[in-house]
Design an enzyme around this catalytic site. Structure first.
Site, PDB file in Angstrom:
ATOM      1  N   GLY A 179       0.835  -1.194   0.000  1.00 54.84           N
ATOM      2  CA  GLY A 179       0.000   0.000   0.000  1.00 54.84           C
ATOM      3  C   GLY A 179       0.867   1.240   0.000  1.00 54.84           C
ATOM      4  O   GLY A 179       1.999   1.226  -0.480  1.00 54.84           O
ATOM      5  N   CYS A 180       0.361   2.282   0.555  1.00 52.94           N
ATOM      6  CA  CYS A 180       1.068   3.565   0.621  1.00 52.94           C
ATOM      7  C   CYS A 180       2.340   3.428   1.452  1.00 52.94           C
ATOM      8  O   CYS A 180       2.295   2.961   2.585  1.00 52.94           O
ATOM      9  CB  CYS A 180       0.147   4.615   1.229  1.00 52.94           C
ATOM     10  SG  CYS A 180       0.966   6.182   1.541  1.00 52.94           S
ATOM     11  N   PHE A 181       3.460   3.867   0.900  1.00 50.79           N
ATOM     12  CA  PHE A 181       4.703   3.725   1.647  1.00 50.79           C
ATOM     13  C   PHE A 181       4.766   4.630   2.866  1.00 50.79           C
ATOM     14  O   PHE A 181       5.511   4.364   3.800  1.00 50.79           O
ATOM     15  CB  PHE A 181       5.955   3.838   0.790  1.00 50.79           C
ATOM     16  CG  PHE A 181       6.076   4.984  -0.182  1.00 50.79           C
ATOM     17  CD1 PHE A 181       5.503   6.222   0.002  1.00 50.79           C
ATOM     18  CD2 PHE A 181       6.815   4.782  -1.336  1.00 50.79           C
ATOM     19  CE1 PHE A 181       5.657   7.243  -0.907  1.00 50.79           C
ATOM     20  CE2 PHE A 181       6.995   5.800  -2.264  1.00 50.79           C
ATOM     21  CZ  PHE A 181       6.410   7.038  -2.048  1.00 50.79           C
TER      22      PHE A 181
END
Length: 180
Positions: free
Chosen positions: A11-13
């Site tokens: 997902g979003c880092f």
């Protein structure tokens, strides 16, 4: 001290970085792009979904304090490995659940971790294991995001604290915040 590395996409880092920065034995976390076909991609290019890259994190860890297998288990508890090419509202192949093993031992451990994660999930785990290609460090403003701008970002404020709660509930003995 010997430092080893792990590379995951989940997902979003920004979210992933915040979680793993709280793990005892983790010495560094970098937001990176990997798994694609475009050299030196920008954030905007990766967000387009056209580069093949995933938003990922490169974790530097001390194997005397935490194992690669434990990092994988934390990874599976702090994101939803049953969502294909997305995590929550973040949609696209750049947000895929993926493990990039650095060697054959890590690949074997990743396969075992997927089996453990499947036992904990009713839906099929879709986490992929992909060969590691070139890794590109994301722009500076993505590094340590939660510690800075993320505290002002309403999306991050809604997503990251629950992920940190999952870490601290399931791995209380591994949380820097709970063991400092």
């Amino acid at each position: 001290m010997t430092i080893e590395y792990a590379i995951f996409g989940n997902g979003c880092f920004w979210c992933s970085e915040a979680v793993f920065k709280d793990v005892i034995g983790v010495e560094s976390v970098e937001s990176v792009y990997t798994g694609g076909h475009v050299a030196n991609p920008t954030y905007e290019q990766v967000c387009s979904g056209e580069t093949g890259h995933a938003e990922g994190i490169r974790i530097g860890f001390d194997p005397e304090k935490i194992s690669y297998g434990e990092l994988l288990d934390i990874n599976f508890v702090t994101h939803d490995p049953t969502q294909l090419n997305r995590q929550g509202n973040d949609i696209g192949t750049q947000y895929r659940s993926v493990i990039f093993p650095l060697n054959a031992e890590q690949e074997a451990e990743a396969k075992a971790a997927i089996q453990r994660a499947q036992a904990d999930n009713q839906q099929p785990v879709v986490t992929a294991i992909e060969p590691l290609g070139e890794v590109f460090v994301a722009e500076n403003y993505h590094q340590n995001y939660w510690a800075g701008a993320g505290q002002e970002n309403r999306y991050c404020l809604a997503v990251i604290p629950p992920k940190l709660q999952k870490l601290r509930k399931s791995f209380a003995n591994r949380s820097k915040a709970l063991n400092s």
